[in-house]
Write a protein that holds these residues in place. Structure first.
Motif, PDB file in Angstrom:
ATOM      1  N   UNK A 231      39.720  45.990  48.419  1.00  0.00           N
ATOM      2  CA  UNK A 231      39.558  46.430  47.027  1.00  0.00           C
ATOM      3  C   UNK A 231      38.445  45.600  46.414  1.00  0.00           C
ATOM      4  N   UNK A 232      37.325  46.236  46.153  1.00  0.00           N
ATOM      5  CA  UNK A 232      36.191  45.560  45.520  1.00  0.00           C
ATOM      6  C   UNK A 232      35.850  46.318  44.248  1.00  0.00           C
ATOM      7  N   UNK A 233      36.426  45.859  43.140  1.00  0.00           N
ATOM      8  CA  UNK A 233      36.308  46.617  41.909  1.00  0.00           C
ATOM      9  C   UNK A 233      37.023  47.943  42.070  1.00  0.00           C
ATOM     10  N   UNK A 234      36.365  49.028  41.696  1.00  0.00           N
ATOM     11  CA  UNK A 234      36.973  50.354  41.788  1.00  0.00           C
ATOM     12  C   UNK A 234      36.855  50.968  43.173  1.00  0.00           C
ATOM     13  N   UNK A 235      36.166  50.300  44.092  1.00  0.00           N
ATOM     14  CA  UNK A 235      35.972  50.815  45.450  1.00  0.00           C
ATOM     15  C   UNK A 235      37.094  50.319  46.362  1.00  0.00           C
ATOM     16  N   UNK A 236      37.839  51.257  46.941  1.00  0.00           N
ATOM     17  CA  UNK A 236      38.936  50.934  47.856  1.00  0.00           C
ATOM     18  C   UNK A 236      38.628  51.567  49.207  1.00  0.00           C
ATOM     19  N   UNK A 237      38.729  50.786  50.265  1.00  0.00           N
ATOM     20  CA  UNK A 237      38.483  51.343  51.605  1.00  0.00           C
ATOM     21  C   UNK A 237      39.429  50.711  52.596  1.00  0.00           C
TER      22      UNK A 237
END
Length: 269
Positions: free
Chosen positions: A255-261
């Protein structure tokens, strides 16, 4: 990290019994999770609203000379395009009235505090205030902190409200990873339809340790109440400007800010 906002308005937790109804007694063990992109967007919205509220609070306190106005009973945040209007309200908790308004732009920069020209709040803003008051009056059994910061958003899946009670801390180096709640409320803001405990327990993490041992600065946590990261992890990543790695089910997520992978462990070796 900011100080808890609720402590600035002691009256917020008083006199609400007549305005709200009781919540279910037991939180839902497994919580609702949205698709990853939507989870990221909701987590970002929580962060933007929370940031607007605490920055506006700083402006209001400076405007009032550092002393709280005892007529104030809390605040709501209303989106205005890319900006957010923070409305500090006064009067009866069952029928709040406008007090001071502070507009916070999309970068998080607040404008001046001005006395509201409105005499009454629109019905939807009263409902928004009552929704946060209802949630605060029906906090669950997991108490990881003495204070919570509320965030209210439109329910994307219905005509009611979603309210988050975010565990707060006075320590700028502590990241409260546990103890957050999500409430689903009716459109009038008076009744809790569902209360969700977003962690299985309390967990405070020291952000100063995130960059030790020569590794990239990040935090790691596990989730037992969902099979993927939740919007609170997005919020905490944005708030602390740190990646958060989340173990959920048999997978690891970034989870890097609003980016989830999802992380493919075979490619990370």
């Amino acid at each position: 990290m900011r100080l808890p906002l609720v402590s600035l308005f002691a009256a917020l937790s008083l006199g609400l019994a007549s305005a709200v109804q009781a919540a279910p007694d037991t939180p839902t063990p497994q919580v609702e999770a949205w698709p990853l992109q939507q989870t990221g967007a909701i987590g970002a919205s929580i962060f933007f609203q929370d940031r607007a509220a605490w920055r506006a609070t700083d402006v209001l306190l400076a405007h009032l000379g550092g002393a709280t106005d005892h007529g104030l009973i809390g605040w709501i945040v209303v989106e205005q395009g890319d900006a957010q209007l923070v409305r500090f309200v006064r009067g009866d908790p069952a029928a709040p009235r406008p007090g001071y308004d502070i507009l916070v732009d999309k970068t998080g920069r607040p404008g001046p505090a001005v006395k509201s020209k409105d005499v009454v709040l629109p019905d939807d803003q009263i409902a928004r205030y009552l929704a946060r008051a209802t949630a605060l009056a029906n906090i669950g059994a997991l108490r990881c902190t003495a204070s919570f910061n509320p965030v209210v958003l439109d329910d994307p899946d219905g005509d009611g409200w979603l309210v988050w009670l975010l565990a707060a801390t006075n320590d700028v180096d502590v990241v409260p990873m546990g103890g957050h709640y999500r409430f689903h409320l009716t459109a009038d803001g008076r009744t809790v339809e569902k209360r969700e405990q977003l962690s299985s327990g309390c967990l405070n993490m020291d952000r100063r340790k995130a960059g030790q041992s020569g590794q990239p600065a990040a935090l790691f946590t596990t989730v037992l109440v969902a099979s993927q990261p939740l919007e609170v992890h997005v919020f905490l990543s944005l708030l602390n400007r740190l990646p958060i790695y989340v173990g959920a089910g048999d997978k690891i997520w970034s989870v890097e800010g609003a980016a989830i992978r999802e992380i493919d462990a075979s490619k990370e070796r």
